[in-house]
Design an enzyme around this catalytic site. Structure first.
Site, PDB file in Angstrom:
ATOM      1  N   LYS A  43      17.990  23.540   7.909  1.00 25.00           N
ATOM      2  CA  LYS A  43      16.598  23.895   8.247  1.00 25.00           C
ATOM      3  C   LYS A  43      15.793  22.728   8.799  1.00 25.00           C
ATOM      4  O   LYS A  43      14.866  22.919   9.571  1.00 25.00           O
ATOM      5  CB  LYS A  43      15.901  24.479   7.026  1.00 25.00           C
ATOM      6  CG  LYS A  43      16.501  25.835   6.628  1.00 25.00           C
ATOM      7  CD  LYS A  43      15.453  26.804   6.176  1.00 25.00           C
ATOM      8  CE  LYS A  43      16.029  28.206   6.060  1.00 25.00           C
ATOM      9  NZ  LYS A  43      17.014  28.308   4.945  1.00 25.00           N
ATOM     10  N   GLU A  65       6.047  29.764   6.063  1.00 24.59           N
ATOM     11  CA  GLU A  65       6.377  30.685   4.977  1.00 24.59           C
ATOM     12  C   GLU A  65       7.675  30.187   4.357  1.00 24.59           C
ATOM     13  O   GLU A  65       8.463  29.501   5.006  1.00 24.59           O
ATOM     14  CB  GLU A  65       6.581  32.104   5.529  1.00 24.59           C
ATOM     15  CG  GLU A  65       7.999  32.409   6.080  1.00 24.59           C
ATOM     16  CD  GLU A  65       8.376  31.604   7.311  1.00 24.59           C
ATOM     17  OE1 GLU A  65       7.469  31.144   8.021  1.00 24.59           O
ATOM     18  OE2 GLU A  65       9.588  31.419   7.557  1.00 24.59           O
ATOM     19  N   SER A  67      26.134  25.853   5.569  1.00 22.56           N
ATOM     20  CA  SER A  67      24.730  25.675   5.970  1.00 22.56           C
ATOM     21  C   SER A  67      23.930  24.784   5.024  1.00 22.56           C
ATOM     22  O   SER A  67      22.942  24.173   5.421  1.00 22.56           O
ATOM     23  CB  SER A  67      24.050  27.042   6.076  1.00 22.56           C
ATOM     24  OG  SER A  67      24.230  27.787   4.883  1.00 22.56           O
TER      25      SER A  67
HETATM   26  C1  LIG Z   1      17.656  29.472   4.612  1.00 27.30           C
HETATM   27  C2  LIG Z   1      19.094  29.293   4.460  1.00 27.30           C
HETATM   28  C3  LIG Z   1      20.026  30.189   5.043  1.00 27.30           C
HETATM   29  C4  LIG Z   1      19.612  31.458   5.746  1.00 27.30           C
HETATM   30  O1  LIG Z   1      18.850  31.264   6.886  1.00 27.30           O
HETATM   31  P1  LIG Z   1      19.428  31.443   8.350  1.00 27.30           P
HETATM   32  O2  LIG Z   1      18.222  31.371   9.199  1.00 27.30           O
HETATM   33  O3  LIG Z   1      20.128  32.753   8.425  1.00 27.30           O
HETATM   34  O4  LIG Z   1      20.365  30.321   8.598  1.00 27.30           O
HETATM   35  C5  LIG Z   1      21.370  29.909   4.940  1.00 27.30           C
HETATM   36  N1  LIG Z   1      21.818  28.832   4.269  1.00 27.30           N
HETATM   37  C6  LIG Z   1      20.966  27.948   3.683  1.00 27.30           C
HETATM   38  C7  LIG Z   1      21.535  26.779   2.971  1.00 27.30           C
HETATM   39  C8  LIG Z   1      19.583  28.154   3.768  1.00 27.30           C
HETATM   40  O5  LIG Z   1      18.767  27.280   3.170  1.00 27.30           O
END
Ligand SMILES: *Cc1c(COP(=O)(O)O)cnc(C)c1O
Length: 393
Positions: A90, A112, A378
């Protein structure tokens, strides 16, 4: 040539667009008019690239997971977004949008957040750049995610609890939009995923596309070719997936697998699998798939993972599913938990619960031994330790 990228009007096929209240037309139009020029300018690029390298710690490694590969009978590389500063992808987006806000002369940043990851990333960048930051968060999430609330406060942000509706992400988003309507001239709204009115989905995808840009270079170096056979990622709103696939969208040699949160199962009322269960509708300014009842009331999604718990999906992803460019799999809570433990025990990496959904999709695909798979981790699992311990294998 067929393209899966956005068109000039802000649509992906029939999905996307900008459905906003009258009072925001000028704000959104201003953003549409400037974002490409800024993002492609020399001065933005050099400042953004410098921060990604020296502040976030990019490039993130592309790691060949040997023991996981053996288990699934193919070659699995993990794209390690979990190693970024603040623990997830992010931050790539937050840095880019706050830099854009500064160039647009905006002094006040709003955002948000659901689980708090996007809120923490935005508060972090606002601390770095000395900007005012207000984060809207549902009261239910404020209670569930108190560590992230404390982090945001320590970083100097104001956390604004939202008590309307179910007091979760959807309600926080509504409140942020309401704030933007009241302060259109000095406020910039940092959206955390590939959702919202055009140009947000395209802008966020571009800011996350550093992921696939790095994958190309790293694969060439480690594998001798620029493209994998499979790209895999989890989807909440879709930003880490968009970043993972961005430079391969129109390359049909590459199969795209998206994992959404099945919750307790797509045949139960407890699910967040929007692409499986949603119907066409409008949510937060975009035409996309939405989980809704017969009257068009938005249905509360459920997932064990707060980051995937969203009743919409990015218009890019809705179109990829509609056109069958992407395979979308629903991965249930128990499958994600098992996959998280598996990665931890095989590779010594504790993934975020969201990322564990992408890992849980591995078992649902029939790989050939020669297949090269790139799966994006992610985020890291520190924030989910309590949940993992409750379900200790
Ligand atoms: C917020 C988040 C997601 C989901 O958000 P996307 O916009 O679909 O990537 C996935 N993995 C992590 C670690 C997150 O913090």
């Amino acid at each position: 040539m067929k393209t899966y990228h956005v068109n000039k009007e802000g649509y992906y096929g029939e999905f996307g667009g900008a459905y906003v209240p009258e009072i925001l037309h000028r704000c959104v139009e201003e953003l549409q008019n400037v974002y490409l020029d800024v993002l492609e300018s020399e001065s933005f690029r050099s400042e953004y690239d410098n921060l990604l390298r020296n502040y976030v710690g990019r490039p993130s490694p592309l790691y060949l997971a040997q023991r996981l590969s053996e288990k699934y009978g193919c070659k699995i590389y993990l794209k390690r977004e979990d190693l970024n500063h603040t623990g997830a992808h992010k931050i790539n987006n937050a840095i880019g949008q706050v830099l854009l806000a500064r160039r647009m002369g905006k002094s006040r940043i709003i955002a948000e957040t659901g689980a708090g990851q996007h809120g923490v990333a935005t508060a972090t960048v606002c601390a770095l750049m000395g900007m005012e930051c207000i984060v809207y968060m549902g009261q239910t999430d404020v209670e569930r995610q108190h560590i992230n609330v404390e982090k945001m406060r320590m970083l100097g942000a104001t956390v604004q609890p939202v008590t309307s509706g179910n007091m979760t992400l959807k309600d926080a988003t509504n409140e942020a939009i309401r704030d933007w309507c009241c302060h259109p001239s000095d406020t910039y709204y940092v959206i955390g995923s590939t959702v919202g009115p055009h140009p947000y989905p395209d802008m966020v995808a571009r800011l996350q596309s550093v992921i696939s840009e790095e994958i190309r270079k790293q694969l060439l170096q480690q594998e001798g070719r620029e493209y994998p056979d499979y790209l895999m990622a989890c989807v909440g709103g879709g930003s880490n997936a968009a970043g993972t696939i961005y430079h391969y969208l129109d390359d049909e040699r590459v199969k795209i697998v998206l994992a959404e949160a099945g919750g307790l199962g797509i045949d139960t009322p407890m699910s967040a699998a929007t692409i499986h269960l949603g119907r066409k509708g409008i949510i937060h300014g975009a035409r996309t798939l939405v989980m809704q009842d017969e009257d068009g009331q938005i249905q509360e999604p459920y997932s064990i993972s707060a980051g995937l718990d969203y009743p919409g999906i990015g218009p890019l992803h809705a179109n990829l599913a509609h056109e069958r460019r992407a395979t979308v799999l629903a991965v249930n809570d128990d499958e994600a938990l098992a996959a998280a433990y598996e990665l931890t025990r095989l590779e010594g990496i504790i993934p975020a619960l969201e990322s564990a959904h992408a890992l849980g999709a591995l078992a649902k695909i029939d790989f050939k031994p020669s297949d090269v798979v790139v799966l994006t981790v992610s985020g890291r699992g520190d924030k989910d330790i309590e949940t993992y311990l409750k379900h200790l294998a």
